[in-house]
Design an enzyme around this catalytic site. Structure first.
Site, mmCIF file in Angstrom:
data_model
loop_
_atom_site.group_PDB
_atom_site.id
_atom_site.type_symbol
_atom_site.label_atom_id
_atom_site.label_comp_id
_atom_site.label_asym_id
_atom_site.label_seq_id
_atom_site.Cartn_x
_atom_site.Cartn_y
_atom_site.Cartn_z
ATOM 1 N N HIS A 192 -10.687 -6.336 8.462
ATOM 2 C CA HIS A 192 -11.427 -6.081 7.226
ATOM 3 C C HIS A 192 -12.744 -5.365 7.504
ATOM 4 O O HIS A 192 -13.709 -5.527 6.746
ATOM 5 C CB HIS A 192 -11.692 -7.388 6.470
ATOM 6 C CG HIS A 192 -10.451 -8.075 5.995
ATOM 7 N ND1 HIS A 192 -9.697 -8.873 6.810
ATOM 8 C CD2 HIS A 192 -9.822 -8.054 4.790
ATOM 9 C CE1 HIS A 192 -8.654 -9.349 6.134
ATOM 10 N NE2 HIS A 192 -8.703 -8.848 4.902
ATOM 11 N N GLU A 227 0.818 -1.215 0.000
ATOM 12 C CA GLU A 227 0.000 0.000 0.000
ATOM 13 C C GLU A 227 0.851 1.263 0.000
ATOM 14 O O GLU A 227 0.499 2.264 -0.644
ATOM 15 C CB GLU A 227 -0.950 -0.017 1.203
ATOM 16 C CG GLU A 227 -2.133 -0.957 1.051
ATOM 17 C CD GLU A 227 -1.760 -2.414 1.256
ATOM 18 O OE1 GLU A 227 -2.542 -3.297 0.851
ATOM 19 O OE2 GLU A 227 -0.672 -2.691 1.835
#
Length: 325
Positions: free
Chosen positions: A130, A60
């Site tokens: 998540h 990321e």
């Protein structure tokens, strides 16, 4: 108008802008032929080629750094962070590079063509890695805009506006609604103004404010409250940075009460900023303390997800408590 879910609306917005803007590229983990983990970019590589829709390594920080580089050279970069929980490795690149690029160069350079798309929130039994809602971390960063849509029609118009905005934008997509939210969406190209809240329903007794997936929750709660004779004004904030103080303040001056709902934890959540500003703007109009219905101050739990969520029942009880204070 056409019936579509939120994923279809997002995909259509990306496709529309890629057709119009040859300098736009879409990239991230598995976004190419696979179409992303949720299939939001499905078909884009086949339609526009591997040079304009492509996979990145699983990093990321690298995705965000690469996005800054592309955008600083005049490209329209749309970077997908596969889950908002994994935006944290890219935090430095976003808050110290994307947000400050224009300022530190004295407006000689910018990354205004940069949009970060990322699915956020719970409700899918995703556990603590998540399911998080990290929007408040970025609202304290001048130079980057934060946007959250509530349904397909809003997602398409807000995403097109975000991609075309001359500032970097973080576009949080409520993953719980990707397929669950289906509605009428205008065909073709349109934009919804960033930084402008929407009064979804007029009311007189209390202002109920939310964004993203929580809009569905507060609408259910307000419907129950209406059966008790409580008239609720419902506002979708839509943009958190900048946020529409004027629309919210005007509503609270009318109703005299405010309840803010968000899925992120209570402490440090964006509801605190809204509450502080509105009490300053509307102090003499308030009939009761501003109320907040938020997630718990715990890591996002898996088996206790229902207890964690600021659902319609908690919201309904808070509406009653605020009105009868």
């Amino acid at each position: 108008m056409a019936q579509m879910n939120m994923l279809h609306a997002i995909n259509e917005a990306l496709s529309i802008e890629m057709e119009k803007n040859q300098r736009m590229v879409v990239f991230g983990e598995d976004v190419g032929h696979f179409g992303g983990v949720f299939r939001a970019t499905s078909g884009l590589q086949e339609k526009f080629g591997r040079d304009r829709c492509f996979n990145t390594p699983l990093t990321e920080q690298g995705i965000a750094g690469f996005a800054n580089g592309l955008a600083s050279n005049g490209m329209t970069a749309v970077a997908e962070i596969q889950f908002a929980d994994y935006i944290f490795p890219a935090f430095d690149q976003i808050v110290n590079e994307s947000a400050k690029f224009r300022y530190r160069s004295g407006n000689l350079f910018d990354v205004g063509g940069l949009t970060y798309r990322t699915p956020y929130g719970g409700g899918i039994a995703g556990g603590h890695y998540h399911s998080q809602s990290p929007e408040a971390y970025f609202t304290q960063t001048p130079g980057v805009k934060v946007v959250v849509p509530r349904n397909p029609e809003q997602a398409k118009g807000l995403l097109l506006a975000a991609i075309r905005d001359p500032n970097p934008v973080i576009f949080f997509e409520p993953k719980r609604l990707y397929r669950a939210s289906v509605g009428e969406v205008p065909e073709g190209d349109y934009e919804i103004e960033l930084g402008k809240a929407e009064v979804v329903k007029q009311g007189t007794d209390i202002t109920v404010l939310a964004w993203g997936a929580q809009m569905e929750i507060v609408e259910k709660a307000c419907k129950t409250a209406e059966a008790d004779g409580i008239s609720c004004e419902i506002i979708d904030l839509r943009s958190l940075a900048p946020w529409d103080v004027d629309t919210v303040a005007a509503s609270v001056k009318k109703t005299g009460r405010l309840l803010i709902n968000h899925e992120a934890p209570l402490t440090g959540g964006f509801a605190g900023e809204i509450a502080a500003t509105i009490q300053q703007e509307c102090f003499l109009y308030l009939e009761s303390p501003i109320n907040r219905v938020c997630g718990l101050d715990t890591p996002y739990p898996l088996i206790h997800e229902k207890e964690y969520m600021p659902d319609e029942h908690k919201t309904y009880e808070a509406i009653k408590a605020t009105v009868t204070f």
